[in-house]
Design a protein around this motif. Sequence first.
Motif, PDB file in Angstrom:
ATOM      1  N   GLU A  28      -5.789  10.960  -2.731  1.00 39.11           N
ATOM      2  CA  GLU A  28      -7.228  11.114  -3.049  1.00 39.11           C
ATOM      3  C   GLU A  28      -7.383  10.444  -4.667  1.00 39.11           C
ATOM      4  OE1 GLU A  28     -11.105  12.036  -3.280  1.00 39.11           O
ATOM      5  OE2 GLU A  28      -9.709  12.261  -1.627  1.00 39.11           O
ATOM      6  N   LYS A  29      -6.399  10.684  -5.544  1.00 40.72           N
ATOM      7  CA  LYS A  29      -6.263   9.981  -6.724  1.00 40.72           C
ATOM      8  C   LYS A  29      -6.536   8.665  -6.562  1.00 40.72           C
ATOM      9  CE  LYS A  29      -3.786  13.540  -8.902  1.00 40.72           C
ATOM     10  NZ  LYS A  29      -2.584  13.966  -9.357  1.00 40.72           N
ATOM     11  N   LEU A  30      -5.700   7.991  -5.806  1.00 34.27           N
ATOM     12  CA  LEU A  30      -5.707   6.408  -5.716  1.00 34.27           C
ATOM     13  C   LEU A  30      -6.969   5.893  -4.991  1.00 34.27           C
ATOM     14  CD1 LEU A  30      -2.305   6.004  -4.454  1.00 34.27           C
ATOM     15  CD2 LEU A  30      -3.223   5.161  -6.724  1.00 34.27           C
ATOM     16  N   ALA A  31      -7.580   6.692  -4.246  1.00 32.85           N
ATOM     17  CA  ALA A  31      -8.807   6.381  -3.312  1.00 32.85           C
ATOM     18  C   ALA A  31      -9.826   6.235  -4.299  1.00 32.85           C
ATOM     19  CB  ALA A  31      -9.345   7.457  -2.475  1.00 32.85           C
ATOM     20  N   ARG A  32     -10.127   7.339  -5.247  1.00 31.06           N
ATOM     21  CA  ARG A  32     -10.873   7.539  -6.390  1.00 31.06           C
ATOM     22  C   ARG A  32     -10.806   6.224  -7.362  1.00 31.06           C
ATOM     23  NH1 ARG A  32     -11.162  13.808  -7.685  1.00 31.06           N
ATOM     24  NH2 ARG A  32     -11.950  14.672  -5.743  1.00 31.06           N
ATOM     25  N   TYR A  33      -9.662   5.986  -7.580  1.00 33.27           N
ATOM     26  CA  TYR A  33      -9.449   4.910  -8.578  1.00 33.27           C
ATOM     27  C   TYR A  33      -9.874   3.520  -7.792  1.00 33.27           C
ATOM     28  CZ  TYR A  33      -6.889   1.019 -10.979  1.00 33.27           C
ATOM     29  OH  TYR A  33      -6.781   0.025 -11.681  1.00 33.27           O
ATOM     30  N   GLN A  50      -1.757  13.839   0.528  1.00 32.78           N
ATOM     31  CA  GLN A  50      -3.053  13.868   0.446  1.00 32.78           C
ATOM     32  C   GLN A  50      -3.684  13.964  -0.963  1.00 32.78           C
ATOM     33  OE1 GLN A  50      -1.595  15.790   2.536  1.00 32.78           O
ATOM     34  NE2 GLN A  50      -2.682  16.069   4.400  1.00 32.78           N
ATOM     35  N   ASN A  51      -3.046  14.857  -1.693  1.00 30.93           N
ATOM     36  CA  ASN A  51      -3.476  14.830  -3.263  1.00 30.93           C
ATOM     37  C   ASN A  51      -3.414  13.526  -4.089  1.00 30.93           C
ATOM     38  OD1 ASN A  51      -4.076  17.358  -2.935  1.00 30.93           O
ATOM     39  ND2 ASN A  51      -2.403  18.181  -3.693  1.00 30.93           N
ATOM     40  N   LEU A  61       0.839  -1.286   0.023  1.00 27.74           N
ATOM     41  CA  LEU A  61       0.018  -0.015  -0.100  1.00 27.74           C
ATOM     42  C   LEU A  61       0.979   1.459  -0.027  1.00 27.74           C
ATOM     43  CD1 LEU A  61      -3.107   0.598   0.254  1.00 27.74           C
ATOM     44  CD2 LEU A  61      -2.471   1.391   2.383  1.00 27.74           C
ATOM     45  N   LEU A  62       1.805   1.139   0.779  1.00 25.73           N
ATOM     46  CA  LEU A  62       2.786   2.403   0.892  1.00 25.73           C
ATOM     47  C   LEU A  62       3.437   2.514  -0.604  1.00 25.73           C
ATOM     48  CD1 LEU A  62       4.053   4.686   2.513  1.00 25.73           C
ATOM     49  CD2 LEU A  62       5.717   3.278   3.338  1.00 25.73           C
ATOM     50  N   TYR A  63       3.996   1.526  -1.003  1.00 28.15           N
ATOM     51  CA  TYR A  63       4.670   1.663  -2.310  1.00 28.15           C
ATOM     52  C   TYR A  63       3.845   2.209  -3.385  1.00 28.15           C
ATOM     53  CZ  TYR A  63       6.715   0.070  -6.882  1.00 28.15           C
ATOM     54  OH  TYR A  63       7.328   0.258  -8.069  1.00 28.15           O
ATOM     55  N   THR A  64       2.334   1.854  -3.269  1.00 27.59           N
ATOM     56  CA  THR A  64       1.657   2.634  -4.286  1.00 27.59           C
ATOM     57  C   THR A  64       1.310   4.079  -4.158  1.00 27.59           C
ATOM     58  OG1 THR A  64      -0.286   1.972  -3.412  1.00 27.59           O
ATOM     59  CG2 THR A  64       0.312   0.427  -4.705  1.00 27.59           C
ATOM     60  N   LEU A  65       1.673   4.403  -2.977  1.00 24.51           N
ATOM     61  CA  LEU A  65       1.363   5.696  -2.732  1.00 24.51           C
ATOM     62  C   LEU A  65       2.609   6.639  -2.482  1.00 24.51           C
ATOM     63  CD1 LEU A  65      -0.574   8.347  -1.827  1.00 24.51           C
ATOM     64  CD2 LEU A  65      -0.420   7.420   0.719  1.00 24.51           C
ATOM     65  N   ALA A  66       3.527   6.255  -1.828  1.00 24.75           N
ATOM     66  CA  ALA A  66       4.948   7.046  -1.455  1.00 24.75           C
ATOM     67  C   ALA A  66       5.845   6.136  -1.357  1.00 24.75           C
ATOM     68  CB  ALA A  66       4.571   8.033  -0.263  1.00 24.75           C
ATOM     69  N   PRO A  67       6.188   5.517  -2.414  1.00 25.33           N
ATOM     70  CA  PRO A  67       7.408   4.372  -2.479  1.00 25.33           C
ATOM     71  C   PRO A  67       8.534   5.193  -1.997  1.00 25.33           C
ATOM     72  CG  PRO A  67       6.976   5.267  -4.847  1.00 25.33           C
ATOM     73  CD  PRO A  67       5.907   5.810  -3.838  1.00 25.33           C
ATOM     74  N   ILE A  81     -10.456   0.268   1.175  1.00 22.21           N
ATOM     75  CA  ILE A  81      -9.402   0.869   0.586  1.00 22.21           C
ATOM     76  C   ILE A  81      -9.214   2.100   0.451  1.00 22.21           C
ATOM     77  CG2 ILE A  81      -7.956   0.649  -1.372  1.00 22.21           C
ATOM     78  CD1 ILE A  81      -8.384  -2.398  -1.672  1.00 22.21           C
ATOM     79  N   ALA A  82     -10.245   2.794  -0.031  1.00 17.89           N
ATOM     80  CA  ALA A  82     -10.199   4.105  -0.466  1.00 17.89           C
ATOM     81  C   ALA A  82     -10.081   4.893   0.827  1.00 17.89           C
ATOM     82  CB  ALA A  82     -11.747   4.638  -1.124  1.00 17.89           C
ATOM     83  N   ALA A  83     -10.791   4.637   2.084  1.00 21.59           N
ATOM     84  CA  ALA A  83     -10.882   5.424   3.272  1.00 21.59           C
ATOM     85  C   ALA A  83      -9.238   5.385   3.665  1.00 21.59           C
ATOM     86  CB  ALA A  83     -11.679   4.683   4.161  1.00 21.59           C
ATOM     87  N   THR A  84      -8.848   4.105   3.643  1.00 19.66           N
ATOM     88  CA  THR A  84      -7.484   3.832   3.934  1.00 19.66           C
ATOM     89  C   THR A  84      -6.410   4.569   3.242  1.00 19.66           C
ATOM     90  OG1 THR A  84      -7.941   1.686   4.795  1.00 19.66           O
ATOM     91  CG2 THR A  84      -5.658   1.959   4.306  1.00 19.66           C
ATOM     92  N   TYR A  85      -6.347   4.757   1.870  1.00 16.70           N
ATOM     93  CA  TYR A  85      -5.584   5.687   1.284  1.00 16.70           C
ATOM     94  C   TYR A  85      -5.634   7.084   1.804  1.00 16.70           C
ATOM     95  CZ  TYR A  85      -3.613   2.728  -2.576  1.00 16.70           C
ATOM     96  OH  TYR A  85      -3.068   2.001  -3.404  1.00 16.70           O
ATOM     97  N   ARG A  86      -6.813   7.708   2.053  1.00 14.51           N
ATOM     98  CA  ARG A  86      -7.050   8.878   2.365  1.00 14.51           C
ATOM     99  C   ARG A  86      -6.393   9.160   3.830  1.00 14.51           C
ATOM    100  NH1 ARG A  86     -12.405   8.190   0.007  1.00 14.51           N
ATOM    101  NH2 ARG A  86     -12.352   9.457  -1.892  1.00 14.51           N
ATOM    102  N   LYS A  87      -6.591   8.004   4.697  1.00 12.21           N
ATOM    103  CA  LYS A  87      -6.014   8.211   5.987  1.00 12.21           C
ATOM    104  C   LYS A  87      -4.467   8.077   5.814  1.00 12.21           C
ATOM    105  CE  LYS A  87      -8.127   8.092   9.145  1.00 12.21           C
ATOM    106  NZ  LYS A  87      -8.816   9.107   9.924  1.00 12.21           N
TER     107      LYS A  87
END
Length: 213
Positions: free
Chosen positions: A163-168, A159-160, A53-59, A145-151
């Motif tokens: 939010e893109k990953l949460a919507r996806y 955050q930006n 999960l972290l790799y997909t957001l902030a590797p 998953i969406a809420a977890t990405y936002r958190k």
Amino acid sequence: MPVTRRAFVAGSTAAIVLPRIARAATVTGATGRAPVPVKVARVFPAGPPAAILLYTLAPDLLLGWPRANRPEECAYMLADICTRPEVGRITGRGNTANLESVIALKPDLILDVGSTSATFVSLAERVQQQTGIPYALLDGRFDGIAATYRKLGELVGRQNDAEKLARYADNTLKTITGRIASTGAAARPRVYYARGPRGLVTGLGGSINVETI
């Protein structure tokens, strides 16, 4: 510096965050508002779901992997991130990271993604208390998953992107569930999910491990 023993369990995304230092931003949870770390530049993943999960957001924030990746896996990942060292794991069977080694890596945050049952809440609190490192436990269920990405985006200051990953994630799940909605349960193929190195452990219905089916 001692940590403050503050915790929150947030809506569909359960989390425990007990930071030593806070910035102006706070995250609202069921037990109140909790501050987020001032800066997160090094994150220790408690297990494989957290690492991915972290790799997909902030590797760039990922300290290492619960187990070293194989060359065939790295073919699909960022080379400099995929080859980061094996740091072991805190959660799950075969946990290999002792707390001394975790402390030695000097993470700003320990991230766990998966079950938020009392067992894992207790583990998070214990590790937080023994290491003095902020520990975040986030909901690993598919519909969370969406809420977890936002958190997670709030926790690491992304955050930006979150939010893109949460919507996806939201759109993908809606597409999948929409496609199968017209097929009754009786008409769907039945699946047996075998777990364990020998395939002799049954994945129980309703568990977080088999919800993808």
